[in-house]
Design an enzyme around this catalytic site. Structure first.
Site, PDB file in Angstrom:
ATOM      1  N   CYS A 260     -47.710 -29.743   6.402  1.00  0.00           N
ATOM      2  CA  CYS A 260     -46.616 -28.994   7.022  1.00  0.00           C
ATOM      3  C   CYS A 260     -46.906 -27.493   7.099  1.00  0.00           C
ATOM      4  CB  CYS A 260     -45.325 -29.256   6.267  1.00  0.00           C
ATOM      5  SG  CYS A 260     -45.550 -29.111   4.497  1.00  0.00           S
TER       6      CYS A 260
ATOM      7  N   GLU B 167     -44.423 -30.082  16.573  1.00  0.00           N
ATOM      8  CA  GLU B 167     -45.277 -30.435  15.440  1.00  0.00           C
ATOM      9  C   GLU B 167     -46.165 -31.605  15.854  1.00  0.00           C
ATOM     10  OE1 GLU B 167     -43.263 -31.882  11.897  1.00  0.00           O
ATOM     11  OE2 GLU B 167     -44.501 -30.562  10.666  1.00  0.00           O
TER      12      GLU B 167
ATOM     13  N   GLU C  51     -37.003 -29.756   2.585  1.00  0.00           N
ATOM     14  CA  GLU C  51     -38.330 -29.220   2.938  1.00  0.00           C
ATOM     15  C   GLU C  51     -38.768 -29.959   4.192  1.00  0.00           C
ATOM     16  OE1 GLU C  51     -40.030 -26.912   1.340  1.00  0.00           O
ATOM     17  OE2 GLU C  51     -39.104 -26.833  -0.643  1.00  0.00           O
TER      18      GLU C  51
ATOM     19  N   LYS D 173     -37.650 -41.988  -3.684  1.00  0.00           N
ATOM     20  CA  LYS D 173     -38.084 -42.972  -2.688  1.00  0.00           C
ATOM     21  C   LYS D 173     -39.285 -42.416  -1.938  1.00  0.00           C
ATOM     22  CE  LYS D 173     -37.379 -43.921   1.575  1.00  0.00           C
ATOM     23  NZ  LYS D 173     -38.737 -44.379   1.901  1.00  0.00           N
TER      24      LYS D 173
HETATM   25  P1  NAD Z   1     -40.121 -38.670   7.997  1.00  0.00           P
HETATM   26  O1  NAD Z   1     -39.005 -37.701   8.094  1.00  0.00           O
HETATM   27  O2  NAD Z   1     -40.272 -39.673   9.071  1.00  0.00           O
HETATM   28  O3  NAD Z   1     -39.986 -39.517   6.650  1.00  0.00           O
HETATM   29  C1  NAD Z   1     -39.902 -38.878   5.395  1.00  0.00           C
HETATM   30  C2  NAD Z   1     -39.229 -39.823   4.427  1.00  0.00           C
HETATM   31  O4  NAD Z   1     -37.890 -40.040   4.871  1.00  0.00           O
HETATM   32  C3  NAD Z   1     -39.865 -41.209   4.291  1.00  0.00           C
HETATM   33  O5  NAD Z   1     -39.826 -41.589   2.930  1.00  0.00           O
HETATM   34  C4  NAD Z   1     -38.945 -42.079   5.119  1.00  0.00           C
HETATM   35  O6  NAD Z   1     -38.922 -43.430   4.683  1.00  0.00           O
HETATM   36  C5  NAD Z   1     -37.605 -41.420   4.877  1.00  0.00           C
HETATM   37  N1  NAD Z   1     -36.579 -41.674   5.895  1.00  0.00           N
HETATM   38  C6  NAD Z   1     -36.739 -41.989   7.214  1.00  0.00           C
HETATM   39  N2  NAD Z   1     -35.532 -42.144   7.798  1.00  0.00           N
HETATM   40  C7  NAD Z   1     -34.591 -41.919   6.856  1.00  0.00           C
HETATM   41  C8  NAD Z   1     -33.162 -41.901   6.847  1.00  0.00           C
HETATM   42  N3  NAD Z   1     -32.451 -42.165   7.950  1.00  0.00           N
HETATM   43  N4  NAD Z   1     -32.523 -41.596   5.701  1.00  0.00           N
HETATM   44  C9  NAD Z   1     -33.211 -41.313   4.581  1.00  0.00           C
HETATM   45  N5  NAD Z   1     -34.566 -41.319   4.527  1.00  0.00           N
HETATM   46  C10 NAD Z   1     -35.246 -41.607   5.642  1.00  0.00           C
HETATM   47  O7  NAD Z   1     -41.431 -37.805   7.780  1.00  0.00           O
HETATM   48  P2  NAD Z   1     -42.920 -38.319   7.603  1.00  0.00           P
HETATM   49  O8  NAD Z   1     -43.386 -38.742   8.951  1.00  0.00           O
HETATM   50  O9  NAD Z   1     -43.015 -39.270   6.465  1.00  0.00           O
HETATM   51  O10 NAD Z   1     -43.660 -36.961   7.143  1.00  0.00           O
HETATM   52  C11 NAD Z   1     -44.050 -35.994   8.017  1.00  0.00           C
HETATM   53  C12 NAD Z   1     -43.030 -34.872   8.087  1.00  0.00           C
HETATM   54  O11 NAD Z   1     -42.805 -34.326   6.782  1.00  0.00           O
HETATM   55  C13 NAD Z   1     -43.500 -33.712   8.917  1.00  0.00           C
HETATM   56  O12 NAD Z   1     -42.443 -33.250   9.730  1.00  0.00           O
HETATM   57  C14 NAD Z   1     -43.877 -32.646   7.891  1.00  0.00           C
HETATM   58  O13 NAD Z   1     -43.858 -31.335   8.353  1.00  0.00           O
HETATM   59  C15 NAD Z   1     -42.884 -32.898   6.834  1.00  0.00           C
HETATM   60  N6  NAD Z   1     -43.339 -32.358   5.533  1.00  0.00           N
HETATM   61  C16 NAD Z   1     -42.780 -31.209   5.076  1.00  0.00           C
HETATM   62  C17 NAD Z   1     -43.203 -30.663   3.869  1.00  0.00           C
HETATM   63  C18 NAD Z   1     -42.599 -29.386   3.348  1.00  0.00           C
HETATM   64  O14 NAD Z   1     -42.850 -29.051   2.204  1.00  0.00           O
HETATM   65  N7  NAD Z   1     -41.803 -28.681   4.121  1.00  0.00           N
HETATM   66  C19 NAD Z   1     -44.193 -31.301   3.129  1.00  0.00           C
HETATM   67  C20 NAD Z   1     -44.744 -32.469   3.626  1.00  0.00           C
HETATM   68  C21 NAD Z   1     -44.302 -33.003   4.842  1.00  0.00           C
END
Ligand code: NAD
Length: 492
Positions: free
Chosen positions: A280, A380, A246, A171
């Site tokens: 990230c 962040e 992650e 997803k």
């Molecule tokens: P987010 O956590 O808001 O969303 C990530 C994904 O989770 C999206 O696809 C979203 O639709 C889904 N999601 C949201 N609520 C959910 C739920 N209740 N259950 C299941 N899925 C759900 O993050 P974002 O804003 O899309 O991305 C930014 C974040 O991602 C930052 O915190 C960044 O550090 C992190 N990130 C980490 C890495 C890594 O490798 N550690 C890489 C890229 C991004």
């Protein structure tokens, strides 16, 4: 058509249509019919059926299909780069030189790695038995990806899973589904059977949460914020799924007294501004020896002012927009609050007029004088914002670097081999660079310490997440009445 389920591209049936936006212009890229929980069920069922066959395909055959996938993606590199740039608002140079080649290299790497799944040596650990190890796939993997690097995240999720014989339902973020579907389509076109790679584009709170809780999903792999990662952990607890997380980061960038200042300044600019800071692992907290602090700030500010914000399709643009207006406002809000307790040396604003004002742009921003426990230093931001905090002793530098709930990445800048050795040992992060910040490579693992999560993407280490090890113990004596039975019953 942002759902790819059982080899078919189709529309989602949640009954909700959202507009996809190019955040650098505010223009619509079309609409997405979101997936319902029923669509997720269909995708999981298709992945379950496909697992029966795919898990039995030989490594050589899987490898061949992945190599063919890499070739197909190579031939579509420009289409992928344009689509990634449009949906993310990132500069085309970044898509062409980083996102697309990095993703294709991941496919090529796992095409090779698929043939090298291995375990520890087996043998006679008991005199009466031969022990062997079977490394087996887990089943249907449910994966969730964020919006910052949609293409690379699709690669990092799909490749280790399918190379090891699992099937997957991915997803992507509902803000950035385009390249995940294009990427997944290449597997089908290469001959990977329908149902092995599925994509459902839906809301996190319904389609995403349903996927994470699904009884027929054996493992969940999530990349995103630490906040949502916690809910994924809870969801996985329902049937004790394997979990790979992650999460967020707040990478320290430690400049010791003996550092090459020019290298550190240039490294800080590239390391903090990559993908407009929506990375990230981006350098976000410069921790700089007091003797170099002012020169470092001056050098970074000078380069920040030269960074070209521009149309994302223009090869001359250094920086694109942020992912959305909402996110741009969140970044701006944090900087505005910081004005109350710190100094904004440069940036701290969006372009006020011209075409760029129509997009979610934000200028590179440098902040000094913030206390180490202030919001701008601890939270962040996920934007083009770098804070600089001074230190006096090495002990203090290491303590400041580790003063965070996160532990994804860090860098140490020094010309002293002993300082570098100490920093790499004592900084608590899944990756520590020395005299550089950002480069990643398919052969090496990526993953966090502390609240940045656990488990690894990329490299052979990711197979530890996506496989399970079975011990097979075979009697080699051929005796009916074994010596150890006497411990349980003496018999006749
Ligand atoms: P987010 O956590 O808001 O969303 C990530 C994904 O989770 C999206 O696809 C979203 O639709 C889904 N999601 C949201 N609520 C959910 C739920 N209740 N259950 C299941 N899925 C759900 O993050 P974002 O804003 O899309 O991305 C930014 C974040 O991602 C930052 O915190 C960044 O550090 C992190 N990130 C980490 C890495 C890594 O490798 N550690 C890489 C890229 C991004």
């Amino acid at each position: 058509m942002y759902q790819l389920i059982d080899g078919q591209v189709r529309t989602g049936s949640a009954g909700e249509e959202i507009d996809l936006l190019d955040p650098s212009t505010g223009e619509s890229l079309g609409s997405v019919d979101l997936a319902s929980t029923g669509d997720v069920d269909d995708a999981v069922a298709a992945a379950g059926r496909a697992f029966e066959e795919w898990s039995r395909v030989t490594p050589a055959e899987r490898s061949g299909l992945l190599a063919k996938t890499a070739e197909i993606l190579e031939s579509r590199a420009e289409e992928l780069a344009q689509a990634e740039t449009a949906q993310c608002g990132k500069p085309i140079r970044l898509s062409r030189e980083f996102d697309v080649p990095g993703s294709i290299d991941n496919v090529a790497f796992f095409a090779g790695a698929a043939r090298h799944l291995s375990g520890m040596a087996s043998g006679e650990y008991s005199a009466d038995h031969t022990s062997t190890l079977r490394r087996e796939p887990i089943g249907v993997v449910g994966s969730i990806a964020p919006w910052n690097y949609p293409l690379q995240m699709a690669a990092w999720k799909i490749l280790p899973a399918v190379a090891a014989g699992n099937t997957i339902v991915l997803k992507p973020s509902e803000l950035t589904p385009t390249t995940s579907v294009l990427f997944a389509q290449a597997f089908l076109d290469a001959g990977v059977p329908a149902g092995v790679v599925n994509v459902v584009t839906g809301r996190g709170a319904d389609a995403g949460a349903h996927l994470m809780r699904h009884d027929d999903v054996s493992m969940v792999s999530f990349t995103g914020s630490t906040r949502v990662g916690r809910t994924v952990l809870e969801a996985a607890a329902t049937n004790a799924k394997r979990v790979h997380l992650e999460l967020g980061g707040k990478a320290p960038f430690v400049v010791f007294e003996d550092a090459d200042l020019e290298a550190a300044v240039h490294g800080a600019v590239a390391g903090s501004l990559i993908n407009s800071g929506q990375d990230c692992t981006a350098a976000t907290r410069a921790i700089v020896h007091r003797n170099l602090h002012d020169a470092f700030v001056e050098g970074v500010a000078e380069l920040f002012e030269q960074v070209v914000l521009g149309p994302t399709r223009d090869e001359g643009s250094d920086l694109g927009s942020l992912i959305s207006f909402e996110h741009r406002d969140k970044v701006a809000g944090m900087v505005e609050r910081a004005r109350g307790y710190a100094t904004v040396v440069c940036g701290g604003r969006s372009p006020a007029d011209g075409d760029l004002a129509k997009g979610a742009y934000y200028r590179p921003t440098l902040i000094t004088g913030a206390a180490p426990d202030s919001e701008i230093v601890t939270d962040e931001i996920f934007g083009p914002v770098l804070t600089v905090v001074p230190f006096d002793t090495d002990d203090e530098a290491i303590a400041l670097a580790n003063d965070t709930v996160y532990g994804l990445a860090a860098s140490a800048w020094t010309t002293d081999v002993y300082r570098a050795g100490r920093a790499t040992r004592e900084i608590q992060a899944g990756c520590v660079w020395v005299n550089d910040h950002i480069p990643i490579i398919s052969e090496m693992p990526h993953g966090g310490y502390k609240q940045s999560g656990f488990g690894k993407d990329m490299s052979h280490y990711s197979f530890e997440e996506y496989t399970q090890v079975k011990h097979v113990m075979t009697d080699i004596t051929g005796t009916a009445r074994k010596e150890w039975h006497r411990t349980i019953f003496r018999g006749a």
